[in-house]
Design a protein around this motif. Structure first.
Motif, short mmCIF file in Angstrom:
data_model
loop_
_atom_site.label_atom_id
_atom_site.label_comp_id
_atom_site.label_asym_id
_atom_site.label_seq_id
_atom_site.Cartn_x
_atom_site.Cartn_y
_atom_site.Cartn_z
N UNK A 310 0.84 -1.20 0.00
CA UNK A 310 0.00 0.00 0.00
C UNK A 310 0.88 1.26 0.00
N UNK A 311 1.99 1.21 0.76
CA UNK A 311 2.90 2.36 0.75
C UNK A 311 3.35 2.66 -0.68
N UNK A 312 3.70 1.59 -1.43
CA UNK A 312 4.19 1.78 -2.80
C UNK A 312 3.07 2.18 -3.76
N UNK A 313 1.97 1.38 -3.76
CA UNK A 313 0.94 1.57 -4.78
C UNK A 313 0.05 2.78 -4.54
N UNK A 314 -0.24 3.08 -3.27
CA UNK A 314 -1.19 4.16 -3.00
C UNK A 314 -0.46 5.46 -2.64
N UNK A 315 0.60 5.34 -1.83
CA UNK A 315 1.31 6.56 -1.39
C UNK A 315 2.50 6.90 -2.28
N UNK A 316 2.77 6.03 -3.28
CA UNK A 316 3.89 6.25 -4.20
C UNK A 316 5.26 6.32 -3.53
N UNK A 317 5.45 5.55 -2.47
CA UNK A 317 6.78 5.42 -1.88
C UNK A 317 7.59 4.53 -2.82
N UNK A 318 8.86 4.90 -3.06
CA UNK A 318 9.64 4.12 -4.03
C UNK A 318 10.06 2.79 -3.42
N UNK A 319 9.90 1.73 -4.20
CA UNK A 319 10.24 0.39 -3.76
C UNK A 319 11.73 0.32 -3.39
N UNK A 320 12.55 1.05 -4.12
CA UNK A 320 13.99 0.97 -3.85
C UNK A 320 14.32 1.55 -2.48
N UNK A 321 13.64 2.61 -2.07
CA UNK A 321 13.88 3.16 -0.72
C UNK A 321 13.50 2.15 0.35
N UNK A 322 12.35 1.47 0.16
CA UNK A 322 11.95 0.45 1.14
C UNK A 322 12.98 -0.67 1.17
#
Lengths: 417, 417
Positions: A310-322
């Motif tokens: 949800x962080x990636x898909x909805x909030x647009x947090x970058x997968x690489x940062x996670x």
């Protein structure tokens, strides 16, 4: 004058109900300068009730009883008081008329139990109970006053407000008490006591200080007592001004305010809007904000992003940062706070990402590690906190800390803890 | 065995805080067969504390004190107990180590007040306080037991649960008390009492029934007391089987289970996921779900859509439905529940839309009107409820009702209220 409150009833002693009456009564008595020096809860038992009254008479001028006045077989207060004063129970015509009106309106038929409720000890002054069938009773016992009320909270409030408090106020004209509460956030109790030591030691002798801690927030209560209200108010105001100079950035409000109310009023006043991206707090900040009536005027809503997906898909947090920094990191919480502010199009936003526990901790990021970020048009600020081991308390502390960070941001106070 | 609870602290006597500790303690003592015969609240004052202890010793075997153990100058309980027993306060190395770990983790620097908290009366057995800095103290006083705890509710719960209750249970082996709690949801108390009347009237005399209502949930507690544990257990089991036949769809769990725990376990067991779209509940359901450790295994997150703009832009609710039917409507709540399930890609979803109050009501949709919907792969079900006037209670009731609807949906029980 001194008072004792005696609550009567098994339901309090077995923990079935939480006694809210006596806190309310105590507060009201305080406001008219009467000190509650003791509270006692006893069961529906004649001997216990009498022992409690006798003990209370040894220290207090006024004794307020609640409970045990119901129509059922397990209530004994009225009979106990008649026995205590060696008087008869006699039917009171006014009370019977009132009961009969109430019953015929609500139920229809008056039964023997209802009629018995109109009987009171011969030596009492009846206190009218406009909202219930059980009358209150006032006993002048030499230089002591004994007052008996039902246990139902709204009946207590009604009888106290309309009859008992005005009567007591007239009797108690010699002492005044004034309270002031100061809300602080961000400094633990022992550290706060240290910082305030010199201020505390120099308080005038009329003022007493108490620390009232709760998760994420510590209240300081100043109480001034004497006989000149204006003088006491000046003393309190003076000390409030002084403490404001000692811990200007730690004070977040006054009196009965809640932090979510303070933040809400600030947003309302400035016409700004708020959105929240919650990970570790899981909706807790949102429910605090929305517990305040009228919050829809400034709160647009939030995204609880409990999974990384949800962080990636909805909030647009970058997968690489996670992947590189982990979900609990400065990089991710800042992307969350920027994301929610943009998506919900608000003036301010809050984001949280942490490890509430009990699982999920590591040596590098132990349970309690929490990142909190605030964003507005001027940019983003994020802070790392290390709270404790307790999941519920971590969630509450993170939420109140986030609200306090926002409060500081809106007020232009530097956020350094 | 008989017990008295003594709460120490001015904040209770001036009505600043409502004492929730002693109801919780009384209930827990009851569960292990110890009767609380009296509760007393006194101020932070040595003489008052000693008088209360002496009085309690005249009637009880166990005396539990809460409060007055903070690091600040207004707390006296520890000093009073040392004086009472004529012993010194001595530094306890284990306690100091624990405090030092807690403080260095949270704040950094240990100060004198922190160090002083490690001092305890020489004759006490220290009770470890894993969640706070003030240690608990256990005194064996001839044939009486005196236990002193801090006043912070979660510290009381932690110390009671891990240390005090197990120790007291071992000492109290002569009488047996067995409790069974039945959780019910969806029927108000007076109606439930009516439905259960014949079952209640036929309870065996060893069993006592108590109704424990809280917003959105009513617990029924069966307590059997005697000296034969197996016999009492059979009696209880028999009554549980009987009540299951009277109100099969109203029972939602047993014992100390929370509804959010029951739902969580169901999701975990079936390997399913959940998402939530909250309007009127404002994040409350999400925080209930995430209060359970390990909830990240099944909860992906939620969208709090407090404004219509968010309902439209993020949840894809159609503007025309909001315009025609209003945000609090079957059409909108069903679009919300479908939207969140699709966007968050979960097996189940919940949505709420209602008027929590105090403002926003109309004749057609009064305050308390709430739509709740559940979606899964088989479709959507939505229900309309009319709760009360109180904002906080409406939010709690809507949230628990939603969790109960989900529980029924997962268990294949028809949702008809």
């Amino acid at each position: 004058m001194k008072a004792e409150i005696i609550t009567i009833g098994d339901e309090i002693l077995i923990g079935q109900i939480i006694d809210t009456n006596s806190a309310w009564i105590a507060n009201e008595l305080n406001l008219i300068g009467i000190d509650v020096v003791r509270k006692t809860s006893v069961s529906d038992n004649k001997d216990e009730i009498i022992k409690a009254i006798d003990y209370a008479k040894s220290t207090s001028d006024i004794i307020l009883l609640t409970g045990g006045l119901g129509p059922t077989n397990d209530d004994y207060t009225k009979e106990t008081l008649a026995e205590y004063y060696k008087v008869e129970l006699i039917e009171n015509a006014e009370v019977l008329k009132h009961i009969s009106q109430l019953i015929t309106k609500n139920v229809g038929v008056l039964n023997q139990r209802n009629i018995d409720q109109a009987k009171v000890p011969a030596n009492c002054i009846v206190i009218h109970n406009s909202v219930g069938t059980a009358p209150g009773m006032w006993f002048n016992d030499r230089n002591k006053i004994i007052i008996s009320m039902p246990g139902v909270p709204f009946e207590v409030k009604e009888m106290m407000t309309t009859t008992i408090l005005p009567k007591l106020k007239n009797l108690n004209t010699d002492s005044v008490i004034i309270h002031k509460i100061i809300l602080t956030q961000g400094i633990p109790e022992s550290r706060l006591a240290e910082v305030l030591e010199s201020w505390e030691n120099n308080l005038p002798r009329e003022i007493k200080l108490a620390y009232l801690p709760s998760p994420g927030l510590i209240k300081l209560r100043l109480s001034a007592r004497g006989n000149n209200k204006a003088y006491l108010q000046d003393l309190i105001d003076e000390q409030v001004t002084k403490i404001q100079q000692v811990i200007p950035d730690t004070i977040c409000g006054y009196d009965s305010e809640l932090l979510e109310e303070i933040v809400g009023n600030l947003l309302l006043k400035t016409g700004k809007t708020l959105s929240i991206a919650e990970s570790c707090t899981g909706g807790y900040i949102s429910q605090l904000i929305t517990s305040i009536p009228g919050s829809s005027a400034y709160f647009k809503g939030s995204i609880v992003a409990y999974s990384n997906e949800i962080k990636e898909n909805i909030l647009n947090v970058s997968k690489s940062n996670i992947d590189i920094y982990g979900a609990v990191s400065k990089q991710v919480v800042e992307e969350m706070v920027t994301g929610i502010r943009r998506i919900y199009n608000t003036d301010y936003s809050i984001a949280t990402s942490g490890i509430s526990g009990p699982a999920g901790g590591s040596i590098e990021k132990p349970v309690g590690t929490t990142w909190i970020a605030i964003a507005d048009k001027n940019g983003v600020i994020s802070m790392k906190y290390t709270f404790g081991d307790h999941r519920g308390r971590n969630i509450a502390r993170a939420s109140l800390t986030a609200l306090n960070m926002l409060q500081k941001r809106i007020n232009g106070i530097k956020i350094d803890f």
